[in-house]
Design a protein around this motif. Sequence first.
Motif, PDB file in Angstrom:
ATOM      1  N   TRP A 248       4.087  19.378  -7.471  1.00  0.00           N
ATOM      2  CA  TRP A 248       5.022  18.264  -7.269  1.00  0.00           C
ATOM      3  C   TRP A 248       6.232  18.372  -8.180  1.00  0.00           C
ATOM      4  O   TRP A 248       7.375  18.208  -7.749  1.00  0.00           O
ATOM      5  CB  TRP A 248       4.299  16.938  -7.498  1.00  0.00           C
ATOM      6  CG  TRP A 248       5.184  15.741  -7.324  1.00  0.00           C
ATOM      7  CD1 TRP A 248       5.907  15.102  -8.287  1.00  0.00           C
ATOM      8  CD2 TRP A 248       5.460  15.058  -6.098  1.00  0.00           C
ATOM      9  NE1 TRP A 248       6.605  14.058  -7.743  1.00  0.00           N
ATOM     10  CE2 TRP A 248       6.357  14.012  -6.404  1.00  0.00           C
ATOM     11  CE3 TRP A 248       5.032  15.237  -4.787  1.00  0.00           C
ATOM     12  CZ2 TRP A 248       6.824  13.132  -5.429  1.00  0.00           C
ATOM     13  CZ3 TRP A 248       5.512  14.367  -3.816  1.00  0.00           C
ATOM     14  CH2 TRP A 248       6.398  13.331  -4.141  1.00  0.00           C
ATOM     15  N   ASP A 249       6.020  18.649  -9.440  1.00  0.00           N
ATOM     16  CA  ASP A 249       7.124  18.680 -10.403  1.00  0.00           C
ATOM     17  C   ASP A 249       8.097  19.812 -10.112  1.00  0.00           C
ATOM     18  O   ASP A 249       9.303  19.677 -10.340  1.00  0.00           O
ATOM     19  CB  ASP A 249       6.582  18.806 -11.828  1.00  0.00           C
ATOM     20  CG  ASP A 249       5.815  17.567 -12.271  1.00  0.00           C
ATOM     21  OD1 ASP A 249       6.150  16.469 -11.786  1.00  0.00           O
ATOM     22  OD2 ASP A 249       4.892  17.702 -13.091  1.00  0.00           O
ATOM     23  N   ALA A 250       7.600  20.943  -9.628  1.00  0.00           N
ATOM     24  CA  ALA A 250       8.465  22.095  -9.367  1.00  0.00           C
ATOM     25  C   ALA A 250       9.180  21.992  -8.020  1.00  0.00           C
ATOM     26  O   ALA A 250      10.185  22.670  -7.802  1.00  0.00           O
ATOM     27  CB  ALA A 250       7.641  23.383  -9.419  1.00  0.00           C
ATOM     28  N   ALA A 251       8.681  21.138  -7.125  1.00  0.00           N
ATOM     29  CA  ALA A 251       9.226  21.064  -5.760  1.00  0.00           C
ATOM     30  C   ALA A 251      10.574  20.357  -5.736  1.00  0.00           C
ATOM     31  O   ALA A 251      10.821  19.401  -6.484  1.00  0.00           O
ATOM     32  CB  ALA A 251       8.244  20.345  -4.848  1.00  0.00           C
ATOM     33  N   GLY A 252      11.461  20.829  -4.845  1.00  0.00           N
ATOM     34  CA  GLY A 252      12.718  20.140  -4.594  1.00  0.00           C
ATOM     35  C   GLY A 252      12.553  19.089  -3.528  1.00  0.00           C
ATOM     36  O   GLY A 252      11.502  19.001  -2.874  1.00  0.00           O
ATOM     37  N   ALA A 253      13.574  18.296  -3.311  1.00  0.00           N
ATOM     38  CA  ALA A 253      13.491  17.174  -2.375  1.00  0.00           C
ATOM     39  C   ALA A 253      13.131  17.612  -0.957  1.00  0.00           C
ATOM     40  O   ALA A 253      12.424  16.896  -0.237  1.00  0.00           O
ATOM     41  CB  ALA A 253      14.813  16.397  -2.366  1.00  0.00           C
ATOM     42  N   GLU A 254      13.590  18.788  -0.534  1.00  0.00           N
ATOM     43  CA  GLU A 254      13.353  19.244   0.842  1.00  0.00           C
ATOM     44  C   GLU A 254      12.187  20.224   0.958  1.00  0.00           C
ATOM     45  O   GLU A 254      11.949  20.783   2.031  1.00  0.00           O
ATOM     46  CB  GLU A 254      14.636  19.879   1.397  1.00  0.00           C
ATOM     47  CG  GLU A 254      15.822  18.929   1.450  1.00  0.00           C
ATOM     48  CD  GLU A 254      15.499  17.623   2.181  1.00  0.00           C
ATOM     49  OE1 GLU A 254      14.864  17.700   3.249  1.00  0.00           O
ATOM     50  OE2 GLU A 254      15.873  16.557   1.681  1.00  0.00           O
ATOM     51  N   ASP A 255      11.458  20.426  -0.127  1.00  0.00           N
ATOM     52  CA  ASP A 255      10.310  21.332  -0.089  1.00  0.00           C
ATOM     53  C   ASP A 255       9.077  20.610   0.465  1.00  0.00           C
ATOM     54  O   ASP A 255       8.811  19.461   0.101  1.00  0.00           O
ATOM     55  CB  ASP A 255       9.975  21.848  -1.489  1.00  0.00           C
ATOM     56  CG  ASP A 255      11.037  22.784  -2.030  1.00  0.00           C
ATOM     57  OD1 ASP A 255      11.702  23.444  -1.218  1.00  0.00           O
ATOM     58  OD2 ASP A 255      11.201  22.850  -3.269  1.00  0.00           O
ATOM     59  N   PRO A 256       8.284  21.257   1.354  1.00  0.00           N
ATOM     60  CA  PRO A 256       7.038  20.647   1.830  1.00  0.00           C
ATOM     61  C   PRO A 256       6.048  20.506   0.671  1.00  0.00           C
ATOM     62  O   PRO A 256       5.855  21.448  -0.104  1.00  0.00           O
ATOM     63  CB  PRO A 256       6.537  21.654   2.867  1.00  0.00           C
ATOM     64  CG  PRO A 256       7.732  22.466   3.237  1.00  0.00           C
ATOM     65  CD  PRO A 256       8.571  22.545   2.006  1.00  0.00           C
ATOM     66  N   VAL A 257       5.452  19.331   0.554  1.00  0.00           N
ATOM     67  CA  VAL A 257       4.523  19.091  -0.551  1.00  0.00           C
ATOM     68  C   VAL A 257       3.228  18.413  -0.114  1.00  0.00           C
ATOM     69  O   VAL A 257       2.245  18.433  -0.840  1.00  0.00           O
ATOM     70  CB  VAL A 257       5.166  18.211  -1.659  1.00  0.00           C
ATOM     71  CG1 VAL A 257       6.346  18.923  -2.306  1.00  0.00           C
ATOM     72  CG2 VAL A 257       5.589  16.848  -1.105  1.00  0.00           C
ATOM     73  N   CYS A 258       3.225  17.804   1.089  1.00  0.00           N
ATOM     74  CA  CYS A 258       2.132  16.891   1.416  1.00  0.00           C
ATOM     75  C   CYS A 258       1.846  16.914   2.913  1.00  0.00           C
ATOM     76  O   CYS A 258       2.767  17.004   3.733  1.00  0.00           O
ATOM     77  CB  CYS A 258       2.516  15.472   0.975  1.00  0.00           C
ATOM     78  SG  CYS A 258       1.381  14.170   1.454  1.00  0.00           S
ATOM     79  N   ASP A 259       0.554  16.828   3.254  1.00  0.00           N
ATOM     80  CA  ASP A 259       0.137  16.609   4.643  1.00  0.00           C
ATOM     81  C   ASP A 259      -0.357  15.173   4.784  1.00  0.00           C
ATOM     82  O   ASP A 259      -1.211  14.727   4.013  1.00  0.00           O
ATOM     83  CB  ASP A 259      -0.996  17.559   5.034  1.00  0.00           C
ATOM     84  CG  ASP A 259      -0.525  18.992   5.162  1.00  0.00           C
ATOM     85  OD1 ASP A 259       0.672  19.207   5.383  1.00  0.00           O
ATOM     86  OD2 ASP A 259      -1.377  19.900   5.018  1.00  0.00           O
ATOM     87  N   VAL A 260       0.202  14.452   5.742  1.00  0.00           N
ATOM     88  CA  VAL A 260      -0.271  13.122   6.097  1.00  0.00           C
ATOM     89  C   VAL A 260      -1.302  13.308   7.219  1.00  0.00           C
ATOM     90  O   VAL A 260      -0.976  13.886   8.254  1.00  0.00           O
ATOM     91  CB  VAL A 260       0.887  12.227   6.551  1.00  0.00           C
ATOM     92  CG1 VAL A 260       0.374  10.962   7.218  1.00  0.00           C
ATOM     93  CG2 VAL A 260       1.802  11.898   5.371  1.00  0.00           C
ATOM     94  N   ALA A 261      -2.535  12.850   7.014  1.00  0.00           N
ATOM     95  CA  ALA A 261      -3.620  13.253   7.918  1.00  0.00           C
ATOM     96  C   ALA A 261      -4.584  12.130   8.219  1.00  0.00           C
ATOM     97  O   ALA A 261      -4.745  11.193   7.432  1.00  0.00           O
ATOM     98  CB  ALA A 261      -4.381  14.437   7.299  1.00  0.00           C
ATOM     99  N   PHE A 262      -5.257  12.275   9.385  1.00  0.00           N
ATOM    100  CA  PHE A 262      -6.348  11.394   9.804  1.00  0.00           C
ATOM    101  C   PHE A 262      -7.522  12.258  10.272  1.00  0.00           C
ATOM    102  O   PHE A 262      -7.303  13.195  11.045  1.00  0.00           O
ATOM    103  CB  PHE A 262      -5.923  10.506  10.980  1.00  0.00           C
ATOM    104  CG  PHE A 262      -4.954   9.419  10.652  1.00  0.00           C
ATOM    105  CD1 PHE A 262      -5.389   8.119  10.440  1.00  0.00           C
ATOM    106  CD2 PHE A 262      -3.594   9.680  10.572  1.00  0.00           C
ATOM    107  CE1 PHE A 262      -4.494   7.104  10.175  1.00  0.00           C
ATOM    108  CE2 PHE A 262      -2.691   8.687  10.297  1.00  0.00           C
ATOM    109  CZ  PHE A 262      -3.147   7.378  10.091  1.00  0.00           C
ATOM    110  N   PRO A 263      -8.741  11.935   9.861  1.00  0.00           N
ATOM    111  CA  PRO A 263      -9.895  12.589  10.483  1.00  0.00           C
ATOM    112  C   PRO A 263      -9.959  12.190  11.960  1.00  0.00           C
ATOM    113  O   PRO A 263      -9.717  11.023  12.310  1.00  0.00           O
ATOM    114  CB  PRO A 263     -11.091  12.026   9.716  1.00  0.00           C
ATOM    115  CG  PRO A 263     -10.514  11.520   8.429  1.00  0.00           C
ATOM    116  CD  PRO A 263      -9.143  11.037   8.767  1.00  0.00           C
TER     117      PRO A 263
END
Length: 289
Positions: free
Chosen positions: A272-287
């Motif tokens: 998270w700290d190294a990522a820029g604003a447009e870098d992918p960091v997270c998956d929003v998910a549902f089982p």
Amino acid sequence: MTEDDAVDDELLTIGSFAARARLSAKALRLYDRLGLLAPAHVDELSGYRYYRADQIERARLVALLRQLDMPLARVAEVVEAPDGAAAADRLAAYWADVEARVAGQRTLAEYLRGRLSGRSSEMNGKFVVETVDVPEQVLITETRHVLAGELPAWIGASLGRLEEAAKECGGIVAAPFVVYHAEVSMESDGPAESCVPVADEAAARAWVEKQNRARNTKVRVEAAQRLAYTRITKAQVAHPQILAAFEAVEEWIPEQGLWQAGPCREVYFADWDAAGAEDPVCDVAFPVR
């Protein structure tokens, strides 16, 4: 003699003081009751309040700070500051909080306008939704009831604690994630559960036994499952942008003949700290099933 009659050259009645401070007597009584501006003297028999002329500046400052909608506790912090520089710093910190809140509200208003105008489906269509099969995982977790404003700080702190603990549990074997067992908003406090997958279940259970129960830590074995997810950037993680991502996945699931099989989650796979604003960091998910 009334409370507004003059007394002497040293003290001012509440009426005289209110006129010079450009405040009402009612406001001065409120400030006294709240501990923000106490009278210099209160007559024991009559209860009349008297003020010194050198209290006028403080009275005006309190009134001006209240015009900024500053909560009374923050007003007290400013007026009780040891010097002008400290008072200015405390005001600056408060106003930075206000501007951050307004910026978030502005973004939320734009998001809501899109929903109300029927543009939400168009916006949701910009998210690419896929599925992934996740094997059984041993999780060390920390659960807390938390409101939306507290959530970012808590996620960072709780995942940090769990990632450090994972060193005693065979190491981290998959991306950490946060599960929302109920809605988290300004009015609803979840709970949310931070989870870190680890290699050694026995070591994980031994670690939990040593923990302070106040943090509500535990070991949980999560069965193998399929997740429907969309990948988002660091900028999109901010509220309310992330709501559009959740809605896009929710809309996609029934369109594919699937149904939700558990609570939603955010999977954090990047630094998270190294990522820029447009870098992918997270998956929003549902089982799903």
